[in-house]
Design a protein around this motif. Sequence first.
Motif, PDB file in Angstrom:
ATOM      1  N   GLU A 252     -67.899  -0.546  16.238  1.00 46.44           N
ATOM      2  CA  GLU A 252     -66.639  -0.075  15.648  1.00 46.44           C
ATOM      3  C   GLU A 252     -66.483  -0.633  14.238  1.00 46.44           C
ATOM      4  O   GLU A 252     -66.495  -1.858  14.044  1.00 46.44           O
ATOM      5  CB  GLU A 252     -65.478  -0.524  16.548  1.00 46.44           C
ATOM      6  CG  GLU A 252     -64.086  -0.200  16.038  1.00 46.44           C
ATOM      7  CD  GLU A 252     -63.820   1.281  15.897  1.00 46.44           C
ATOM      8  OE1 GLU A 252     -63.825   1.762  14.753  1.00 46.44           O
ATOM      9  OE2 GLU A 252     -63.615   1.953  16.926  1.00 46.44           O
ATOM     10  N   THR A 253     -66.394   0.294  13.276  1.00 50.27           N
ATOM     11  CA  THR A 253     -66.032  -0.068  11.900  1.00 50.27           C
ATOM     12  C   THR A 253     -67.013  -1.033  11.217  1.00 50.27           C
ATOM     13  O   THR A 253     -66.651  -1.715  10.278  1.00 50.27           O
ATOM     14  CB  THR A 253     -64.591  -0.655  11.863  1.00 50.27           C
ATOM     15  OG1 THR A 253     -63.752   0.137  12.706  1.00 50.27           O
ATOM     16  CG2 THR A 253     -63.975  -0.604  10.487  1.00 50.27           C
ATOM     17  N   ALA A 289     -63.937   8.312  10.942  1.00 49.64           N
ATOM     18  CA  ALA A 289     -62.979   7.794  11.926  1.00 49.64           C
ATOM     19  C   ALA A 289     -63.571   7.934  13.316  1.00 49.64           C
ATOM     20  O   ALA A 289     -64.397   8.824  13.566  1.00 49.64           O
ATOM     21  CB  ALA A 289     -61.663   8.553  11.846  1.00 49.64           C
ATOM     22  N   THR A 290     -63.134   7.046  14.233  1.00 46.72           N
ATOM     23  CA  THR A 290     -63.650   7.049  15.601  1.00 46.72           C
ATOM     24  C   THR A 290     -63.492   8.413  16.266  1.00 46.72           C
ATOM     25  O   THR A 290     -64.391   8.883  16.956  1.00 46.72           O
ATOM     26  CB  THR A 290     -62.887   6.007  16.440  1.00 46.72           C
ATOM     27  OG1 THR A 290     -62.759   4.818  15.692  1.00 46.72           O
ATOM     28  CG2 THR A 290     -63.580   5.726  17.746  1.00 46.72           C
ATOM     29  N   ASP A 462     -69.747   3.439  14.550  1.00 48.78           N
ATOM     30  CA  ASP A 462     -69.176   4.792  14.465  1.00 48.78           C
ATOM     31  C   ASP A 462     -68.905   5.227  13.027  1.00 48.78           C
ATOM     32  O   ASP A 462     -69.045   6.382  12.678  1.00 48.78           O
ATOM     33  CB  ASP A 462     -67.930   4.928  15.358  1.00 48.78           C
ATOM     34  CG  ASP A 462     -66.807   3.961  15.008  1.00 48.78           C
ATOM     35  OD1 ASP A 462     -67.038   3.010  14.239  1.00 48.78           O
ATOM     36  OD2 ASP A 462     -65.688   4.158  15.521  1.00 48.78           O
ATOM     37  N   HIS A 463     -68.514   4.290  12.188  1.00 43.73           N
ATOM     38  CA  HIS A 463     -68.245   4.569  10.770  1.00 43.73           C
ATOM     39  C   HIS A 463     -68.134   3.231  10.083  1.00 43.73           C
ATOM     40  O   HIS A 463     -68.108   2.194  10.746  1.00 43.73           O
ATOM     41  CB  HIS A 463     -66.944   5.368  10.586  1.00 43.73           C
ATOM     42  CG  HIS A 463     -65.793   4.732  11.280  1.00 43.73           C
ATOM     43  ND1 HIS A 463     -65.125   3.645  10.755  1.00 43.73           N
ATOM     44  CD2 HIS A 463     -65.248   4.967  12.502  1.00 43.73           C
ATOM     45  CE1 HIS A 463     -64.206   3.264  11.619  1.00 43.73           C
ATOM     46  NE2 HIS A 463     -64.257   4.035  12.698  1.00 43.73           N
TER      47      HIS A 463
HETATM   48 ZN    ZN Z   1     -63.946   3.655  14.655  1.00 45.38          ZN
END
Ligand code: ZN
Length: 556
Positions: A252-253, A289-290, A462-463
């Motif tokens: 995540e991120t 974005a997720t 994810d991003h």
């Molecule tokens: Zn995300």
Amino acid sequence: MLKKTLAILHARPTLKSDRLLLIAAFYLGFCLNFSLWRYTATYLDIDSLHTLAFAVSFPVLLMATILLLINLFAWPYLVKPILLALIMISSVANFMMFNYGVLLDVSMIQNVFETDTREAFALVSFTGIVWVFFTGVVPALLLTRLNIQYRPALREAGIRVASILLCGVLAWGILSVFYKDYASFGRAHTEIKHLISPINYIFSTARYLKRQSIASRDFKILDPHPKLAASHETSDETPDAAPRVLVLVIGETARASSFALNGYARPTNPQLSQEEVINFSNVASCGTATAISLPCIFSAKSRTEFSKDAEYKVQNLLDLLKLANYDILWRENDAGCKSVCDRVPTEKITVNLPSRFCDGHNCIDEALLENLDEHLATLTRNTVIVLHAIGSHGPAYYERYPEAFRQFTPDCRIADLTRCSQAEIINSYDNTILYTDFFLAEAVRMLKRFPNLKSSLLYVSDHGESLGENGRYLHGMPYAIAPDNQKKVPMIFWLSEKQAKDDRLDANCVRQHAAENAYSHDNLFHSLLGLLRVDAKPYDDRLDIFGSCRKPDTTL
Ligand SMILES: [Zn+2]
């Protein structure tokens, strides 16, 4: 006297079109947004000239946006119906939001569409009638009486274009100056977007109608019978002594540029660099974005073809693996699987678990590994374990790592990024990467304890994230204009000797490709089918990262 009064009542006031639109933008954007201003006043701490200027910029930005939009759509013959509808709906919405604390998101719009008359009448009150009469009906009546004066067509069009450009420049200017404030306040108070009238109900209604049209579609089957490549088949009756196991970690991120493995100057990967992992140095995400990237990773569609609203009605990678007799387990420590795991067993890590990794408010990612070795010890079937990590989720980066990983200091210890320096924000973020590095290395070490398994681990974020470069923070910018920091993601692969040998997969070849080639989330669907030896119709060998590193199966 009576004649005079009647004449006044029958008089039709005249107003130039541009002035009408300006007044309408002010009325809709500023006057009919009581709950938005109340919310902002409650949660925004005005303690400096800068925050005061930010507070003032908000209604100006909103009015400029509304004026831009109505300039686009409100042409002669359309002006009155459009403005009448906006005034009446905004008036009711304003009453509901202010008095009942309603948020106009998609589920509220769904309630509006699906309510029956009895329920609707139960909401009617004397105050409501008076409120809507004065803020909706009276202005609407005035509008119907109005004589709108247009200029000759070309001049009218010229003024509209100039007005649109002016509003665009004003909005862009405000966002450029206050980007950090908008990003930080918006991320910390996500519900605020459902209070911004009329944008909230227009977008939520469009979204609801789109969802309805997709919901009526049949679930799309890409392949009803995907199966293991012939020489890798096992039957349910005879358990496999060496089942294939993939641990797929969805980060995540995490951004590629903060990984030391990708050349970042700080030592953020001390653990992974000790393991024999393969680092993919150039990987692009599907979205910023997720909500987009996560379903896109598991979809057969490429980034350009992908639609997040339509995809949940289509077989995804996990559906195909399940049909090919893989056991699937999804462990969730982030904000949900965005429908990707709807049809497979799921374990949600809950914050109040009696775990040393949870504090009743958050769980750090090691919670995803708890009891996993016991699970691996008993495996007899091919298995995919997806770990959906919370990784570097902002803006509260400091909540993602334990004290031992607070190595880059001083770190930002609050979620309001406007109150931390860029250096503090970067320190906190780098600590999240340092912890992710440890978490992934722990997962690899756990798999190494089971040399009998044909195991592998793939990690991909994810991003990415912006950390103040060019005044940008967080993520979620439109893909076309998003900076690389939001789009370039880390990707790590580890392969057991057992799987490399049995599948004739040359790890050095993969390592070379990983260092030299550019990949994206588009490759994952096909590469994972290939890695797990599943024949499925949508598989495209040109997108399989591992394909050219696998020697032909001589046992066939
Ligand atoms: Zn995300």
